[in-house]
Design a protein around this motif. Structure first.
Motif, PDB file in Angstrom:
ATOM      1  N   PHE A  42       0.851  -1.193   0.000  1.00  7.52           N
ATOM      2  CA  PHE A  42       0.000   0.000   0.000  1.00  7.52           C
ATOM      3  C   PHE A  42       0.881   1.236   0.000  1.00  7.52           C
ATOM      4  CE2 PHE A  42      -2.729   2.912   2.801  1.00  7.52           C
ATOM      5  CZ  PHE A  42      -3.413   3.423   1.712  1.00  7.52           C
ATOM      6  N   ALA A  43       0.626   2.138  -0.949  1.00 14.19           N
ATOM      7  CA  ALA A  43       1.412   3.371  -1.036  1.00 14.19           C
ATOM      8  C   ALA A  43       0.542   4.481  -1.602  1.00 14.19           C
ATOM      9  CB  ALA A  43       2.647   3.167  -1.921  1.00 14.19           C
ATOM     10  N   GLY A  44       0.908   5.709  -1.282  1.00 12.94           N
ATOM     11  CA  GLY A  44       0.163   6.855  -1.784  1.00 12.94           C
ATOM     12  C   GLY A  44       1.102   8.009  -2.085  1.00 12.94           C
ATOM     13  N   PHE A  45       0.712   8.816  -3.075  1.00 12.56           N
ATOM     14  CA  PHE A  45       1.564   9.909  -3.519  1.00 12.56           C
ATOM     15  C   PHE A  45       0.729  11.168  -3.719  1.00 12.56           C
ATOM     16  CE2 PHE A  45       3.168   5.859  -4.919  1.00 12.56           C
ATOM     17  CZ  PHE A  45       4.500   5.885  -4.557  1.00 12.56           C
ATOM     18  N   GLU A  46       1.333  12.308  -3.398  1.00 14.99           N
ATOM     19  CA  GLU A  46       0.684  13.599  -3.559  1.00 14.99           C
ATOM     20  C   GLU A  46       1.521  14.448  -4.504  1.00 14.99           C
ATOM     21  OE1 GLU A  46      -1.268  17.070  -0.705  1.00 14.99           O
ATOM     22  OE2 GLU A  46       0.412  15.861   0.026  1.00 14.99           O
ATOM     23  N   LEU A  47       0.847  15.119  -5.424  1.00 15.27           N
ATOM     24  CA  LEU A  47       1.545  15.952  -6.400  1.00 15.27           C
ATOM     25  C   LEU A  47       2.052  17.217  -5.713  1.00 15.27           C
ATOM     26  CD1 LEU A  47       2.114  15.680  -9.452  1.00 15.27           C
ATOM     27  CD2 LEU A  47       0.167  17.192  -9.845  1.00 15.27           C
ATOM     28  N   VAL A  48       3.369  17.348  -5.656  1.00 19.69           N
ATOM     29  CA  VAL A  48       4.010  18.510  -5.026  1.00 19.69           C
ATOM     30  C   VAL A  48       5.018  19.084  -6.020  1.00 19.69           C
ATOM     31  CG1 VAL A  48       5.398  19.339  -3.100  1.00 19.69           C
ATOM     32  CG2 VAL A  48       3.741  17.500  -2.735  1.00 19.69           C
ATOM     33  N   LYS A  49       4.780  20.313  -6.444  1.00 22.66           N
ATOM     34  CA  LYS A  49       5.672  20.969  -7.409  1.00 22.66           C
ATOM     35  C   LYS A  49       5.892  20.085  -8.632  1.00 22.66           C
ATOM     36  CE  LYS A  49       8.070  23.808  -3.973  1.00 22.66           C
ATOM     37  NZ  LYS A  49       9.372  24.181  -3.362  1.00 22.66           N
ATOM     38  N   SER A  50       4.784  19.581  -9.166  1.00 22.48           N
ATOM     39  CA  SER A  50       4.778  18.817 -10.429  1.00 22.48           C
ATOM     40  C   SER A  50       5.333  17.407 -10.315  1.00 22.48           C
ATOM     41  CB  SER A  50       5.537  19.567 -11.542  1.00 22.48           C
ATOM     42  OG  SER A  50       4.973  20.852 -11.759  1.00 22.48           O
ATOM     43  N   GLU A  51       5.644  16.941  -9.103  1.00 24.24           N
ATOM     44  CA  GLU A  51       6.152  15.590  -8.942  1.00 24.24           C
ATOM     45  C   GLU A  51       5.453  14.902  -7.779  1.00 24.24           C
ATOM     46  OE1 GLU A  51      10.349  15.336  -8.571  1.00 24.24           O
ATOM     47  OE2 GLU A  51      10.761  16.102 -10.593  1.00 24.24           O
ATOM     48  N   TYR A  52       5.248  13.599  -7.938  1.00 29.45           N
ATOM     49  CA  TYR A  52       4.635  12.828  -6.859  1.00 29.45           C
ATOM     50  C   TYR A  52       5.624  12.636  -5.717  1.00 29.45           C
ATOM     51  CZ  TYR A  52       0.281  11.479  -9.205  1.00 29.45           C
ATOM     52  OH  TYR A  52      -0.964  11.488  -9.790  1.00 29.45           O
ATOM     53  N   GLN A  53       5.156  12.964  -4.522  1.00 31.94           N
ATOM     54  CA  GLN A  53       5.925  12.729  -3.307  1.00 31.94           C
ATOM     55  C   GLN A  53       5.152  11.751  -2.425  1.00 31.94           C
ATOM     56  OE1 GLN A  53       8.939  13.911  -2.925  1.00 31.94           O
ATOM     57  NE2 GLN A  53       8.816  15.125  -4.817  1.00 31.94           N
ATOM     58  N   PRO A  54       5.848  10.799  -1.793  1.00 31.89           N
ATOM     59  CA  PRO A  54       5.155   9.822  -0.945  1.00 31.89           C
ATOM     60  C   PRO A  54       4.383  10.492   0.189  1.00 31.89           C
ATOM     61  CG  PRO A  54       7.420   9.145  -1.354  1.00 31.89           C
ATOM     62  CD  PRO A  54       7.302  10.561  -1.847  1.00 31.89           C
ATOM     63  N   ILE A  55       3.203  10.001   0.473  1.00 33.44           N
ATOM     64  CA  ILE A  55       2.410  10.474   1.608  1.00 33.44           C
ATOM     65  C   ILE A  55       2.855   9.702   2.843  1.00 33.44           C
ATOM     66  CG2 ILE A  55       0.085  10.690   2.567  1.00 33.44           C
ATOM     67  CD1 ILE A  55      -0.979  10.798  -0.288  1.00 33.44           C
ATOM     68  N   GLU A  56       3.210  10.427   3.893  1.00 28.50           N
ATOM     69  CA  GLU A  56       3.697   9.777   5.104  1.00 28.50           C
ATOM     70  C   GLU A  56       2.539   9.095   5.835  1.00 28.50           C
ATOM     71  OE1 GLU A  56       6.768   9.365   6.205  1.00 28.50           O
ATOM     72  OE2 GLU A  56       7.485  10.352   4.375  1.00 28.50           O
ATOM     73  N   PRO A  57       2.710   7.827   6.202  1.00 25.77           N
ATOM     74  CA  PRO A  57       1.637   7.119   6.908  1.00 25.77           C
ATOM     75  C   PRO A  57       1.549   7.521   8.374  1.00 25.77           C
ATOM     76  CG  PRO A  57       3.546   5.691   6.675  1.00 25.77           C
ATOM     77  CD  PRO A  57       3.870   6.963   5.926  1.00 25.77           C
ATOM     78  N   THR A  58       0.373   7.327   8.947  1.00 27.33           N
ATOM     79  CA  THR A  58       0.188   7.534  10.378  1.00 27.33           C
ATOM     80  C   THR A  58       0.746   6.332  11.121  1.00 27.33           C
ATOM     81  OG1 THR A  58      -1.979   6.444  10.437  1.00 27.33           O
ATOM     82  CG2 THR A  58      -1.939   8.800   9.885  1.00 27.33           C
TER      83      THR A  58
END
Length: 267
Positions: free
Chosen positions: A153-169
């Motif tokens: 399971f992984a998730g990414f958020e678009l930050v400055k035109s690039e996907y960055q990993p979303i930190e898990p809780t």
């Protein structure tokens, strides 16, 4: 892929299209997605849809679906250059049934969130080719993937035109700004959680919970009735004991009077 008949256009527009050599994009394309990898993949898509639609049951400003083709360029239809994410959500649009998602019919809106369900045959493409497409072409703000078998399971958020990993809780959940919900694993399935950490239920789960609450309330009512009945029985027993004591006292007074003794002078 099946092309449905387009609505007729006016003669003036038809003449202009013919004279200028303009290609009119299709307006009613059927989805062109292959069969899902497994019944589990289908279950997970239906689960995500059921939960989100129930949670947003009062909203009409979004579209959520699964395994539906996104036609993002009318010029690339014949080359089969289109995609059908396993699950996606578009915000700020009309919540109605569609045969496919055609950008030229949807004000150019791409999904706000995409979830791909990995399998052994699709994992590499989902992690590379699709990720690049969703990042560079779709500009989709959030991209998640989940493997039903390995629970990757992984998730990414678009930050400055690039996907960055979303930190898990600490519970391993990933926050979605787009949905204002957490995504996380519950009983080996991908689920939604509220900001407070509560599991977003399916309608069936909510009905079962309501049934359990109704049964618990009925049991509490029955217990309260039993307690009230026991209290009434206890009060009745006390009344009977008091009446018996009064009868016994009256009998004693009668005996004393028969002996010529004034009962009131007896201590």
């Amino acid at each position: 892929m099946t092309l449905a008949q387009n609505p007729p256009i006016s003669p003036d527009i038809a003449e202009l299209v013919a004279s200028e050599g303009i290609m009119m994009p299709p307006g009613n394309l059927e989805s062109d997605e292959p069969e899902l990898e497994s019944d589990l993949h289908r279950e997970l898509i239906e689960l995500l849809l059921a939960c989100l639609k129930w949670h947003w049951r009062d909203r009409t400003d979004y579209y959520a679906t699964g395994n539906l083709t996104i036609f993002y360029s009318s010029d690339r239809i014949t080359t089969r250059d289109f995609r059908g994410p396993d699950f996606f959500v578009v915000l700020g649009t009309e919540n109605r049934s569609r045969r496919s998602w055609m950008l030229w019919e949807e004000e150019g809106k791409y999904p706000n969130l995409i979830v791909e369900l990995l399998s052994n045959s699709t994992a590499r493409v989902d992690r590379t080719t699709k990720k690049e497409l969703y990042q560079n072409t779709f500009r989709t703000p959030e991209y998640f993937w989940f493997h039903p078998d390995t629970l990757e399971f992984a998730g990414f958020e678009l930050v400055k035109s690039e996907y960055q990993p979303i930190e898990p809780t600490t519970q391993g959940r990933l926050w979605s700004r787009q949905l204002e919900l957490f995504l996380g694993i519950h009983e080996s399935k991908l689920r939604f959680f509220t900001p407070e950490g509560e599991l977003v239920p399916t309608p069936a789960e909510r009905a079962a919970a309501a049934e359990q609450q109704a049964q618990a309330a009925e049991q509490q009512a029955q217990a309260a009735e039993q307690q009230a009945q026991a209290a009434r029985q206890e009060a009745g027993l006390e009344r009977q004991q008091r009446e018996a004591a009064e009868r016994e006292l009256e009998a004693l007074r009668s005996q004393l009077q028969a002996l010529g003794v004034d009962p009131d002078t007896v201590e």
